[in-house]
Scaffold this motif. Sequence first.
Motif, PDB file in Angstrom:
ATOM      1  N   HIS A  82     -50.944  51.690  -4.791  1.00  0.00           N
ATOM      2  CA  HIS A  82     -51.128  52.965  -5.480  1.00  0.00           C
ATOM      3  C   HIS A  82     -52.621  53.182  -5.738  1.00  0.00           C
ATOM      4  O   HIS A  82     -53.329  52.235  -6.094  1.00  0.00           O
ATOM      5  N   PRO A  83     -53.100  54.420  -5.594  1.00  0.00           N
ATOM      6  CA  PRO A  83     -54.524  54.694  -5.823  1.00  0.00           C
ATOM      7  C   PRO A  83     -55.025  54.342  -7.225  1.00  0.00           C
ATOM      8  O   PRO A  83     -56.192  54.008  -7.396  1.00  0.00           O
ATOM      9  N   ASN A  84     -54.153  54.389  -8.232  1.00  0.00           N
ATOM     10  CA  ASN A  84     -54.595  54.169  -9.605  1.00  0.00           C
ATOM     11  C   ASN A  84     -54.233  52.792 -10.155  1.00  0.00           C
ATOM     12  O   ASN A  84     -54.277  52.565 -11.364  1.00  0.00           O
ATOM     13  N   GLU A 146     -55.926  56.193   2.067  1.00  0.00           N
ATOM     14  CA  GLU A 146     -54.679  56.373   2.825  1.00  0.00           C
ATOM     15  C   GLU A 146     -53.832  57.495   2.240  1.00  0.00           C
ATOM     16  O   GLU A 146     -53.220  58.251   2.985  1.00  0.00           O
ATOM     17  N   TRP A 147     -53.786  57.594   0.930  1.00  0.00           N
ATOM     18  CA  TRP A 147     -52.988  58.638   0.288  1.00  0.00           C
ATOM     19  C   TRP A 147     -53.507  60.027   0.684  1.00  0.00           C
ATOM     20  O   TRP A 147     -52.730  60.933   0.945  1.00  0.00           O
ATOM     21  N   GLY A 153     -47.880  58.295   6.743  1.00  0.00           N
ATOM     22  CA  GLY A 153     -47.961  57.222   7.729  1.00  0.00           C
ATOM     23  C   GLY A 153     -48.108  55.872   7.049  1.00  0.00           C
ATOM     24  O   GLY A 153     -47.170  55.353   6.437  1.00  0.00           O
ATOM     25  N   GLU A 154     -49.307  55.318   7.157  1.00  0.00           N
ATOM     26  CA  GLU A 154     -49.567  53.966   6.654  1.00  0.00           C
ATOM     27  C   GLU A 154     -49.339  53.841   5.142  1.00  0.00           C
ATOM     28  O   GLU A 154     -48.772  52.851   4.680  1.00  0.00           O
ATOM     29  N   PHE A 155     -49.766  54.834   4.381  1.00  0.00           N
ATOM     30  CA  PHE A 155     -49.564  54.780   2.928  1.00  0.00           C
ATOM     31  C   PHE A 155     -48.073  54.669   2.609  1.00  0.00           C
ATOM     32  O   PHE A 155     -47.648  53.800   1.838  1.00  0.00           O
ATOM     33  N   LYS A 156     -47.280  55.532   3.212  1.00  0.00           N
ATOM     34  CA  LYS A 156     -45.833  55.536   2.986  1.00  0.00           C
ATOM     35  C   LYS A 156     -45.200  54.202   3.392  1.00  0.00           C
ATOM     36  O   LYS A 156     -44.334  53.680   2.685  1.00  0.00           O
ATOM     37  N   ARG A 157     -45.636  53.614   4.499  1.00  0.00           N
ATOM     38  CA  ARG A 157     -45.111  52.317   4.941  1.00  0.00           C
ATOM     39  C   ARG A 157     -45.426  51.206   3.935  1.00  0.00           C
ATOM     40  O   ARG A 157     -44.582  50.369   3.632  1.00  0.00           O
ATOM     41  N   LYS A 158     -46.658  51.205   3.433  1.00  0.00           N
ATOM     42  CA  LYS A 158     -47.037  50.164   2.468  1.00  0.00           C
ATOM     43  C   LYS A 158     -46.253  50.307   1.164  1.00  0.00           C
ATOM     44  O   LYS A 158     -45.822  49.308   0.583  1.00  0.00           O
ATOM     45  N   VAL A 159     -46.061  51.528   0.707  1.00  0.00           N
ATOM     46  CA  VAL A 159     -45.296  51.754  -0.512  1.00  0.00           C
ATOM     47  C   VAL A 159     -43.840  51.333  -0.294  1.00  0.00           C
ATOM     48  O   VAL A 159     -43.250  50.661  -1.152  1.00  0.00           O
TER      49      VAL A 159
END
Length: 172
Positions: A82-84, A146-147, A153-159
């Motif tokens: 997460h960005p925060n 990434e967000w 893409g990659e952000f959604k996969r990592k989450v």
Amino acid sequence: LTNLESCCSLLNSFSYTELNKNPVEGFSAGLIDDNDLYRWEVLIIGPPDTLYEGGVFKAHLTFPKDYPLRPPKMKFITEIWHPNVDKNGDVCISILHEPGEDKYGYEKPEERWLPIHTVETIMISVISMLADPNGDSPANVDAAKEWREDRNGEFKRKVARCVRKSQETAFE
């Protein structure tokens, strides 16, 4: 104990008692050790209709001895992208920043910690943060990039990986 410490202990135990009587949707909280009112463990359920939906994220809230004059620290124990939330799990949101003026001029004093905040208001802010990250003030620059650039893409996969892992380890 000083009067302030006694007062803070009462405030903490009242908040704890209040949360047990009137639970708030989306999280649960309890003491890590029954003899230490200053260290809490929280379980946060990923908010519906977000990438975090279905996740069960464990975090610790550590209250300073001069709470409620100063904010607690919050750290995710469960891995979360997460960005925060920095890579060590520390949560970076305005409500948990020391009270007063922001030396960088980014936050207004009323957005920062105020003694009127409770565990409930903190958790509502964290749940909101999961639903709507602040990419302009990231604690995790890579996640924020990434967000902004590859959210689906990659952000959604990592989450999604973090959500799956959180479900597997939630009740260990």
